[in-house]
Scaffold this motif. Structure first.
Motif, PDB file in Angstrom:
ATOM      1  N   UNK A 204      -7.089 -18.732  17.595  1.00 56.44           N
ATOM      2  CA  UNK A 204      -7.200 -19.203  18.963  1.00 56.44           C
ATOM      3  C   UNK A 204      -6.039 -18.744  19.816  1.00 56.44           C
ATOM      4  N   UNK A 205      -6.118 -19.055  21.074  1.00 59.46           N
ATOM      5  CA  UNK A 205      -5.114 -18.627  22.032  1.00 59.46           C
ATOM      6  C   UNK A 205      -3.742 -19.196  21.690  1.00 59.46           C
ATOM      7  N   UNK A 206      -2.748 -18.331  21.689  1.00 60.03           N
ATOM      8  CA  UNK A 206      -1.389 -18.768  21.447  1.00 60.03           C
ATOM      9  C   UNK A 206      -0.980 -18.817  19.989  1.00 60.03           C
ATOM     10  N   UNK A 207      -1.930 -18.670  19.062  1.00 59.99           N
ATOM     11  CA  UNK A 207      -1.557 -18.699  17.652  1.00 59.99           C
ATOM     12  C   UNK A 207      -1.018 -17.337  17.228  1.00 59.99           C
ATOM     13  N   UNK A 208      -0.165 -17.329  16.246  1.00 55.37           N
ATOM     14  CA  UNK A 208       0.491 -16.104  15.794  1.00 55.37           C
ATOM     15  C   UNK A 208      -0.042 -15.662  14.442  1.00 55.37           C
ATOM     16  N   UNK A 209      -0.407 -14.387  14.338  1.00 56.59           N
ATOM     17  CA  UNK A 209      -0.752 -13.817  13.042  1.00 56.59           C
ATOM     18  C   UNK A 209       0.541 -13.644  12.253  1.00 56.59           C
ATOM     19  N   UNK A 210       0.447 -13.830  10.927  1.00 59.08           N
ATOM     20  CA  UNK A 210       1.587 -13.569  10.048  1.00 59.08           C
ATOM     21  C   UNK A 210       1.162 -12.567   8.981  1.00 59.08           C
ATOM     22  N   UNK A 211       1.924 -11.486   8.878  1.00 58.36           N
ATOM     23  CA  UNK A 211       1.635 -10.403   7.940  1.00 58.36           C
ATOM     24  C   UNK A 211       2.563 -10.488   6.742  1.00 58.36           C
ATOM     25  N   UNK A 212       2.019 -10.214   5.546  1.00 58.30           N
ATOM     26  CA  UNK A 212       2.836 -10.171   4.334  1.00 58.30           C
ATOM     27  C   UNK A 212       3.495  -8.799   4.216  1.00 58.30           C
ATOM     28  N   UNK A 213       4.414  -8.684   3.271  1.00 60.60           N
ATOM     29  CA  UNK A 213       5.048  -7.405   2.980  1.00 60.60           C
ATOM     30  C   UNK A 213       3.980  -6.358   2.657  1.00 60.60           C
ATOM     31  N   UNK A 214       3.022  -6.724   1.813  1.00 62.95           N
ATOM     32  CA  UNK A 214       1.949  -5.791   1.425  1.00 62.95           C
ATOM     33  C   UNK A 214       1.142  -5.350   2.642  1.00 62.95           C
ATOM     34  N   UNK A 215       0.845  -6.274   3.546  1.00 62.42           N
ATOM     35  CA  UNK A 215       0.122  -5.930   4.776  1.00 62.42           C
ATOM     36  C   UNK A 215       0.882  -4.860   5.561  1.00 62.42           C
ATOM     37  N   UNK A 216       2.200  -4.994   5.633  1.00 65.28           N
ATOM     38  CA  UNK A 216       3.009  -4.051   6.408  1.00 65.28           C
ATOM     39  C   UNK A 216       3.034  -2.681   5.725  1.00 65.28           C
ATOM     40  N   UNK A 217       3.042  -2.669   4.392  1.00 66.09           N
ATOM     41  CA  UNK A 217       2.937  -1.391   3.676  1.00 66.09           C
ATOM     42  C   UNK A 217       1.618  -0.710   4.030  1.00 66.09           C
ATOM     43  N   UNK A 218       0.532  -1.477   4.055  1.00 57.87           N
ATOM     44  CA  UNK A 218      -0.783  -0.910   4.393  1.00 57.87           C
ATOM     45  C   UNK A 218      -0.782  -0.395   5.835  1.00 57.87           C
ATOM     46  N   UNK A 219      -0.150  -1.128   6.757  1.00 58.26           N
ATOM     47  CA  UNK A 219      -0.042  -0.658   8.142  1.00 58.26           C
ATOM     48  C   UNK A 219       0.668   0.696   8.200  1.00 58.26           C
ATOM     49  N   UNK A 220       1.744   0.828   7.430  1.00 52.87           N
ATOM     50  CA  UNK A 220       2.511   2.077   7.407  1.00 52.87           C
ATOM     51  C   UNK A 220       1.666   3.230   6.851  1.00 52.87           C
ATOM     52  N   UNK A 221       0.902   2.955   5.815  1.00 57.10           N
ATOM     53  CA  UNK A 221       0.034   3.984   5.221  1.00 57.10           C
ATOM     54  C   UNK A 221      -1.039   4.399   6.222  1.00 57.10           C
ATOM     55  N   UNK A 222      -1.641   3.443   6.914  1.00 59.07           N
ATOM     56  CA  UNK A 222      -2.663   3.767   7.916  1.00 59.07           C
ATOM     57  C   UNK A 222      -2.066   4.655   9.002  1.00 59.07           C
ATOM     58  N   UNK A 223      -0.878   4.320   9.469  1.00 60.83           N
ATOM     59  CA  UNK A 223      -0.232   5.133  10.501  1.00 60.83           C
ATOM     60  C   UNK A 223      -0.001   6.556  10.009  1.00 60.83           C
ATOM     61  N   UNK A 224       0.487   6.703   8.797  1.00 61.34           N
ATOM     62  CA  UNK A 224       0.739   8.046   8.263  1.00 61.34           C
ATOM     63  C   UNK A 224      -0.553   8.846   8.128  1.00 61.34           C
ATOM     64  N   UNK A 225      -1.612   8.209   7.705  1.00 60.23           N
ATOM     65  CA  UNK A 225      -2.895   8.904   7.576  1.00 60.23           C
ATOM     66  C   UNK A 225      -3.417   9.341   8.948  1.00 60.23           C
ATOM     67  N   UNK A 226      -3.306   8.467   9.933  1.00 59.51           N
ATOM     68  CA  UNK A 226      -3.730   8.828  11.293  1.00 59.51           C
ATOM     69  C   UNK A 226      -2.906   9.990  11.831  1.00 59.51           C
ATOM     70  N   UNK A 227      -1.597   9.928  11.602  1.00 60.56           N
ATOM     71  CA  UNK A 227      -0.715  11.000  12.063  1.00 60.56           C
ATOM     72  C   UNK A 227      -1.070  12.331  11.418  1.00 60.56           C
ATOM     73  N   UNK A 228      -1.616  12.285  10.202  1.00 60.44           N
ATOM     74  CA  UNK A 228      -1.997  13.506   9.490  1.00 60.44           C
ATOM     75  C   UNK A 228      -3.388  14.000   9.887  1.00 60.44           C
ATOM     76  N   UNK A 229      -4.092  13.258  10.752  1.00 60.87           N
ATOM     77  CA  UNK A 229      -5.387  13.707  11.234  1.00 60.87           C
ATOM     78  C   UNK A 229      -6.583  13.200  10.456  1.00 60.87           C
ATOM     79  N   UNK A 230      -6.388  12.240   9.553  1.00 65.83           N
ATOM     80  CA  UNK A 230      -7.501  11.686   8.786  1.00 65.83           C
ATOM     81  C   UNK A 230      -8.324  10.787   9.708  1.00 65.83           C
TER      82      UNK A 230
END
Length: 163
Positions: free
Chosen positions: A38-64
């Motif tokens: 809902x409005x105003x609530x904050x998502x909380x990401x785990x360490x593993x979630x942040x690793x996955x975010x980093x991998x997604x960014x690298x794949x996008x940067x590589x054109x996948x």
């Protein structure tokens, strides 16, 4: 369980908040500690979630393509953090491969396709360094659930202190 707010996850993974929000809304990378409710609530990401975010960014940067990234991320989600630290992703910009040994890399390269690799353990180390100076937040979870749901970073710290 320790979690990291959106701006902290963005800083650690090197992405914009707009990307983070879109990926969460489209279920590409969803926060595993706490999702927005809902409005105003904050998502909380785990360490593993942040690793996955980093991998997604690298794949996008590589054109996948986003479609192939989604398939790769689904496969990675089935694995634990220890497994992620041991693999390298290989891509020719179209397909994403998992490489478990040097022999597999050689076999892929013999086909003549240009490929790149992402060492997941490198992303772990980068994110550990980034998160060391960024704020974390504790989610309100029962004591039994907290013990069962420690994120990977907490488990690594506990192992390091015990051993």
């Amino acid at each position: 369980m320790t979690g990291y707010r959106g701006p902290t996850a963005c800083a650690a993974a090197g992405i914009s908040y707009r990307q983070l929000d879109y990926w969460a809304r489209t279920d590409l990378v969803v926060p595993s500690v706490r999702s927005a409710s809902g409005s105003g609530s904050q998502r909380l990401y785990s360490f593993r979630d942040i690793v996955v975010l980093k991998v997604v960014k690298r794949l996008l940067d590589a054109g996948v393509s986003l479609q192939n990234i989604r398939k790769a991320i689904d496969a990675l989600r089935a694995r634990g953090v220890d497994d992620l630290a041991e693999i390298t992703l290989i891509s020719d910009g179209t397909t994403v491969y998992e490489c478990r040994s040097p022999e597999e890399v050689v076999d892929l390269l013999q086909g003549g396709q240009g490929v790149f690799g992402i060492a997941i353990s490198g992303a772990f180390k980068e994110i550990q360094g980034s998160l060391a100076s960024l704020p974390a937040e504790r989610a309100n979870v029962g004591e039994d659930a907290t013990a069962a749901m420690l994120d990977e970073l907490s488990l690594r710290r506990a192992r390091r202190q015990a051993g």
